[in-house]
Design an enzyme around this catalytic site. Sequence first.
Site, PDB file in Angstrom:
ATOM      1  N   GLU A 100       0.803  -1.209   0.000  1.00 26.74           N
ATOM      2  CA  GLU A 100       0.000   0.000   0.000  1.00 26.74           C
ATOM      3  C   GLU A 100       0.842   1.269   0.000  1.00 26.74           C
ATOM      4  OE1 GLU A 100      -2.239  -1.067   3.426  1.00 26.74           O
ATOM      5  OE2 GLU A 100      -1.222   0.435   4.613  1.00 26.74           O
ATOM      6  N   CYS A 131       3.379   8.230   0.894  1.00 27.23           N
ATOM      7  CA  CYS A 131       4.063   7.302   1.789  1.00 27.23           C
ATOM      8  C   CYS A 131       4.208   5.986   1.030  1.00 27.23           C
ATOM      9  CB  CYS A 131       3.201   7.120   3.038  1.00 27.23           C
ATOM     10  SG  CYS A 131       3.846   5.914   4.186  1.00 27.23           S
ATOM     11  N   CYS A 138       7.050  -7.326   6.564  1.00 27.09           N
ATOM     12  CA  CYS A 138       8.246  -6.801   7.243  1.00 27.09           C
ATOM     13  C   CYS A 138       8.752  -7.871   8.209  1.00 27.09           C
ATOM     14  CB  CYS A 138       7.904  -5.533   8.021  1.00 27.09           C
ATOM     15  SG  CYS A 138       9.351  -4.772   8.803  1.00 27.09           S
ATOM     16  N   CYS A 142       7.576  -5.625  15.012  1.00 29.78           N
ATOM     17  CA  CYS A 142       7.114  -4.673  16.037  1.00 29.78           C
ATOM     18  C   CYS A 142       5.682  -5.013  16.462  1.00 29.78           C
ATOM     19  CB  CYS A 142       7.184  -3.243  15.511  1.00 29.78           C
ATOM     20  SG  CYS A 142       8.838  -2.796  14.953  1.00 29.78           S
ATOM     21  N   CYS A 145       2.455  -3.011  15.162  1.00 28.09           N
ATOM     22  CA  CYS A 145       2.367  -2.701  13.733  1.00 28.09           C
ATOM     23  C   CYS A 145       1.670  -3.806  12.945  1.00 28.09           C
ATOM     24  CB  CYS A 145       3.779  -2.486  13.190  1.00 28.09           C
ATOM     25  SG  CYS A 145       3.829  -2.254  11.404  1.00 28.09           S
ATOM     26  N   GLU A 193      10.744  -2.428   6.140  1.00 32.12           N
ATOM     27  CA  GLU A 193      11.867  -1.718   6.759  1.00 32.12           C
ATOM     28  C   GLU A 193      12.843  -1.355   5.626  1.00 32.12           C
ATOM     29  OE1 GLU A 193      13.120  -0.305   9.584  1.00 32.12           O
ATOM     30  OE2 GLU A 193      14.829  -0.008   8.235  1.00 32.12           O
ATOM     31  N   SER A 224      12.459   6.242   6.641  1.00 31.67           N
ATOM     32  CA  SER A 224      12.278   5.942   8.063  1.00 31.67           C
ATOM     33  C   SER A 224      12.807   4.550   8.382  1.00 31.67           C
ATOM     34  CB  SER A 224      10.781   6.016   8.391  1.00 31.67           C
ATOM     35  OG  SER A 224      10.554   5.625   9.730  1.00 31.67           O
ATOM     36  N   SER A 246      12.619   5.485  14.158  1.00 28.35           N
ATOM     37  CA  SER A 246      11.480   5.170  15.028  1.00 28.35           C
ATOM     38  C   SER A 246      12.011   4.734  16.385  1.00 28.35           C
ATOM     39  CB  SER A 246      10.650   4.038  14.411  1.00 28.35           C
ATOM     40  OG  SER A 246      10.206   4.424  13.137  1.00 28.35           O
ATOM     41  N   CYS A 365       0.126   2.209   8.745  1.00 25.11           N
ATOM     42  CA  CYS A 365       0.997   1.249   8.099  1.00 25.11           C
ATOM     43  C   CYS A 365       0.421  -0.170   8.010  1.00 25.11           C
ATOM     44  CB  CYS A 365       2.268   1.252   8.940  1.00 25.11           C
ATOM     45  SG  CYS A 365       3.527   0.126   8.494  1.00 25.11           S
TER      46      CYS A 365
HETATM   47  N1  SAH Z   1       9.877   0.231   9.071  1.00 21.24           N
HETATM   48  C1  SAH Z   1      10.111   1.617   9.158  1.00 21.24           C
HETATM   49  C2  SAH Z   1       9.203   2.423   8.274  1.00 21.24           C
HETATM   50  C3  SAH Z   1       7.759   1.980   8.210  1.00 21.24           C
HETATM   51  S1  SAH Z   1       6.815   2.160   9.697  1.00 21.24           S
HETATM   52  C4  SAH Z   1      10.021   2.090  10.586  1.00 21.24           C
HETATM   53  O1  SAH Z   1       9.582   1.321  11.440  1.00 21.24           O
HETATM   54  O2  SAH Z   1      10.431   3.221  10.853  1.00 21.24           O
HETATM   55  C5  SAH Z   1       6.644   3.937   9.755  1.00 21.24           C
HETATM   56  C6  SAH Z   1       6.265   4.480  11.111  1.00 21.24           C
HETATM   57  O3  SAH Z   1       4.941   4.094  11.430  1.00 21.24           O
HETATM   58  C7  SAH Z   1       7.148   4.000  12.252  1.00 21.24           C
HETATM   59  O4  SAH Z   1       7.569   5.109  13.033  1.00 21.24           O
HETATM   60  C8  SAH Z   1       6.215   3.121  13.069  1.00 21.24           C
HETATM   61  O5  SAH Z   1       6.606   3.134  14.426  1.00 21.24           O
HETATM   62  C9  SAH Z   1       4.879   3.759  12.792  1.00 21.24           C
HETATM   63  N2  SAH Z   1       3.671   2.927  12.985  1.00 21.24           N
HETATM   64  C10 SAH Z   1       3.496   1.625  12.671  1.00 21.24           C
HETATM   65  N3  SAH Z   1       2.229   1.256  12.953  1.00 21.24           N
HETATM   66  C11 SAH Z   1       1.590   2.348  13.456  1.00 21.24           C
HETATM   67  C12 SAH Z   1       0.272   2.605  13.936  1.00 21.24           C
HETATM   68  N4  SAH Z   1      -0.663   1.660  13.944  1.00 21.24           N
HETATM   69  N5  SAH Z   1      -0.019   3.857  14.370  1.00 21.24           N
HETATM   70  C13 SAH Z   1       0.903   4.839  14.349  1.00 21.24           C
HETATM   71  N6  SAH Z   1       2.165   4.648  13.886  1.00 21.24           N
HETATM   72  C14 SAH Z   1       2.506   3.417  13.470  1.00 21.24           C
HETATM   73 FE1  SF4 Z   2       8.404  -3.131  10.177  1.00 18.31          FE
HETATM   74 FE2  SF4 Z   2       8.349  -0.493  10.687  1.00 18.31          FE
HETATM   75 FE3  SF4 Z   2       6.182  -2.061  11.132  1.00 18.31          FE
HETATM   76 FE4  SF4 Z   2       8.326  -2.286  12.708  1.00 18.31          FE
HETATM   77  S1  SF4 Z   2       7.011  -0.478  12.478  1.00 18.31           S
HETATM   78  S2  SF4 Z   2       7.157  -4.001  11.812  1.00 18.31           S
HETATM   79  S3  SF4 Z   2       9.959  -1.976  11.247  1.00 18.31           S
HETATM   80  S4  SF4 Z   2       7.101  -1.646   9.171  1.00 18.31           S
END
Ligand code: SAH
Ligand code: SF4
Length: 381
Positions: A100, A131, A138, A142, A145, A193, A224, A246, A365
């Site tokens: 997406e 974005c 991934c 996390c 996420c 990532e 990011s 992050s 995300c």
């Molecule tokens: N993998 C990379 C980039 C993609 S995630 C990273 O983790 O930085 C981009 C951002 O979205 C990250 O800062 C992550 O912590 C945040 N994120 C993921 N899921 C989220 C959610 N449900 N609500 C708010 N931010 C979220």
């Molecule tokens: Fe991957 Fe970023 Fe989601 Fe963590 S927050 S699982 S690194 S996409």
Amino acid sequence: MLPVVQEEGARPDLRSLSSSELSELVSKLGEKPYRARQLYSWLHRKGAASFDEMTDLPQAFRYRLAAETRLTTLGIDAVQQSTDGTRKYRLRTADGKFIESVYMPDEAGPQSFDPESDEEEPGTRVRRTLCVSTQVGCAMGCGFCMTATMGLVRNLSAGEICDQVYRVNADLRRLGVEGERPLTNLVFMGMGEPLHNYDNVLRSLELLLSEEGPNFSQRHITVSTSGLVPNILRFAQDTQVKLAVSLNATTDEQRAKLMPVDKKWNIAALIDAVRRFPSRQGRRVTFEYVLLRGVNDSDEDAARLAGLLKGLPVKVNLIPYNENPGLGFGDPGAERVAAFRKALGARGITSMVRKNRGRDIAAACGQLAVEGQRPVRTARN
Ligand code: SAH
Ligand code: SF4
């Protein structure tokens, strides 16, 4: 209709080739050098979706390309439009995977500008940000996420990363948004990532920044990362685009629970990498901090965060959690977010609260693509 060749194989993926690789290929096919320039322009400036569109290339050459190469073009599978103008695209790859991309227009004028940003004068331009995703799924795991629940399916190619931009530009033009290239800014904050798909991401940046291509400016692209320390240091050397990290927690105990990557590279290692990141004017690192109710949103967290960031020339983006059903985390609510920001401010750290975009369409995300992936999963299991 010319055949649109999509299947994988030894044939080179045209949209992933650098300009010099494309020139080499075109010369191998016995064509003049200017044909390579025309082709590059179709692939990256005009964002052609098929060989059919490349009308100033001889038909015989187009047939040859269709037979001997591949052209990565993503299909728009679903679009959700939010009341705030956010548009969320679910795109389908040639091998049937879903990713997406989320479009966020910011046309409200000077007030909506980030005063901390190093852009040219605030309010002088409209920002239309996309974005983009860098992987299908991934591997980082996390806990908060949605993308993490898929695991890593595969890396996206450089062509697939770029094509998200080209498909959305085409869609915006269709909707009457002005300009040959309606998108002005890119953030690599979608699924995946970016620094875990390092080579393809670097290659996509080179293509997106190229003058003969879409010609994005370095200061309008942000990548990011969840904190892959060795690649942060490489990234600093290899490109001038901006970096966001992050952080999301203030102790390793807390962070390792949320982000398993912390067990490999802890907060101290991460902060050290950021300290060593050459932050010339206009390239300050941004720390992202997702606020999770009752987990990392207390005034003590804010105090620890201020302590960690003391003296670093960084920006801080607070992101109220966009709730994903089933993952067990909550949005702290506007009041707590404001209190957290105030507690940071009292310790000399200014921060921005990320506007919650497209909440009505679950624009966080991975939410839409994970839904799209489900039938595929069921079929496999
Ligand atoms: N993998 C990379 C980039 C993609 S995630 C990273 O983790 O930085 C981009 C951002 O979205 C990250 O800062 C992550 O912590 C945040 N994120 C993921 N899921 C989220 C959610 N449900 N609500 C708010 N931010 C979220
Ligand atoms: Fe991957 Fe970023 Fe989601 Fe963590 S927050 S699982 S690194 S996409």
